[in-house]
Design an enzyme around this catalytic site. Structure first.
Site, short mmCIF file in Angstrom:
data_model
loop_
_atom_site.label_atom_id
_atom_site.label_comp_id
_atom_site.label_asym_id
_atom_site.label_seq_id
_atom_site.Cartn_x
_atom_site.Cartn_y
_atom_site.Cartn_z
N THR A 174 39.44 -73.44 -71.84
CA THR A 174 39.96 -73.52 -70.12
C THR A 174 41.56 -74.89 -71.02
OG1 THR A 174 37.85 -73.66 -69.78
CG2 THR A 174 39.62 -75.51 -68.82
N PHE B 202 42.76 -78.52 -70.44
CA PHE B 202 42.81 -79.68 -69.27
C PHE B 202 44.56 -80.25 -69.18
CE2 PHE B 202 38.55 -78.19 -70.29
CZ PHE B 202 37.41 -79.12 -69.77
#
Length: 386
Positions: A287, A289
């Site tokens: 992921t 961020f």
């Protein structure tokens, strides 16, 4: 043999034509530089859409039916090149945005801060918390229930920075964050790519075969779709606002048939039992961020720039925009379309440009996009850490 000779003769003919074209091109660019000087003296912007439209119409009328389409492509490209050349001759007359970027580069400290008040969505044990601790060695993390609250905390000065999930390699973009980015006042100052390993956690004493409901954030549920399928139709998947919040809810409930998908850190935090580790569909589950700030901060080594742009709703508009990045040698690390609220079938585009913040090409493309796009928003220049 005669066919080979004919081909060679045709190539020689094309070479001769190309020499003439090159000389005419250089002559045209000399005239373009003079046009730039006239525009500068008169305070006239480089882009003149009316003039380009009139010129393109005239070219279409003069071209043969067989070459009209290709002539339009050629002259659209020439217009882009001419505008770029005009801006290069006016280098030093930077736009307000480029001036702000230069000022931020000069005014930002050399080192990324180690201590800061950081807003994260969720509760303790969330993946955003993990990202924040990787970005800052000593973060003072403040937790908020929604992504919107994280943006508000940064905008209002309650927190210096905010950390938000942007996209996942398995489940794609975090739509709620992207939608908020369109209207909120912020800048991206850094990004981090974090490996995500999901775990199935339940109250102590609960077995896997007891589970009838699994709760987690929608992205986590998507990233573990195969595992959920293997759990069978009797097990319901329920969305909640955050993976750590799911763990907290499971820890507080008296039910013996519920589990959460979350980080392994939640085992100790919420006194739960890990029934199964690494349940995500793929081991390469990452992921990205972003770290946001109210103030424009550009740290040394920034080699990514994110923007939002809207192009005219007409044939070829996106093609022409993308052609400018190619012409300047700028790679696109991200290109994603999103619907514009309250406008049927109109879209805006999120782009991440992979080029140094110090490059002339970046200044040129930002000025170009500002002038040629119907809507434009600069989101920041930054680097990504692993």
């Amino acid at each position: 043999m005669s066919q080979t000779m004919n081909l060679n003769e045709l190539r020689e003919r094309i070479d001769g034509i190309d020499e003439k074209l090159l000389r005419l091109f250089e002559e045209r660019m000399e005239a373009v530089s003079q046009v730039a000087a006239c525009k500068k003296a008169g305070g006239i912007p480089v882009l003149d859409q009316k003039r380009e439209a009139e010129k393109l119409k005239a070219i279409s009328q003069k071209a043969s039916p067989q070459t009209e389409y290709y002539a339009r492509i050629l002259y659209n490209t020439l217009f882009d090149i001419s505008r770029s050349y005009q801006r290069s001759t006016l280098r030093g007359e930077t736009s307000a945005l480029c001036g702000e970027i230069k000022e931020a580069v000069r005014g930002t400290p050399q080192l990324f801060p180690q201590k800061a008040t950081v807003a994260c969505q969720g509760v303790e044990g969330a993946y955003s918390e993990l990202a924040a601790t990787r970005l800052f060695s000593q973060p003072d993390i403040q937790y908020f229930k929604t992504f919107e609250s994280v943006f508000s905390a940064v905008e209002n000065g309650f927190c210096q920075y905010g950390v938000l999930p942007l996209e996942n390699s398995t489940a794609g973009s975090v739509n709620k964050v992207h939608n908020l980015m369109q209207s909120r006042d912020f800048y991206i100052v850094r990004s981090i790519r974090l490996k995500i390993d999901h775990n199935l956690l339940a109250p102590k004493g609960v077995k896997r075969e007891d589970i009838r409901e699994i709760v987690s954030h929608e992205q986590a549920l998507t990233q573990c779709a195969r595992f959920l399928e293997k759990m069978g139709p009797k097990v319901k998947a329920t969305q909640c606002e955050n993976t750590a919040a799911a763990a907290e809810m499971v820890a507080k409930t008296e039910r013996r048939d519920i589990a959460a998908i979350c980080s392994h850190r939640c085992v100790k935090l919420y006194d739960l039992n890990c029934l199964e580790k690494d349940i995500q569909d793929t081991s390469s589950n990452h992921t990205r961020f972003i770290c946001i700030s109210k103030k424009l901060e550009i740290y040394p080594g920034a080699d990514r720039t994110s923007i939002i742009m809207t192009v005219p709703h007409e044939p070829g508009s996106l093609y022409r925009a993308l052609g400018r990045f190619y012409a300047l040698g700028i790679n696109l690390g991200k290109l994603e379309s999103r619907p514009i609220p309250d406008r049927d079938f109109d879209f805006l585009f999120y782009l991440t440009l992979e080029t140094s913040v110090y490059s002339d090409a970046l200044a040129e493309i930002l000025e170009d996009m500002q002038e040629s796009s119907e809507g434009f928003k600069y989101l920041g220049s930054y680097s990504e850490v692993m």
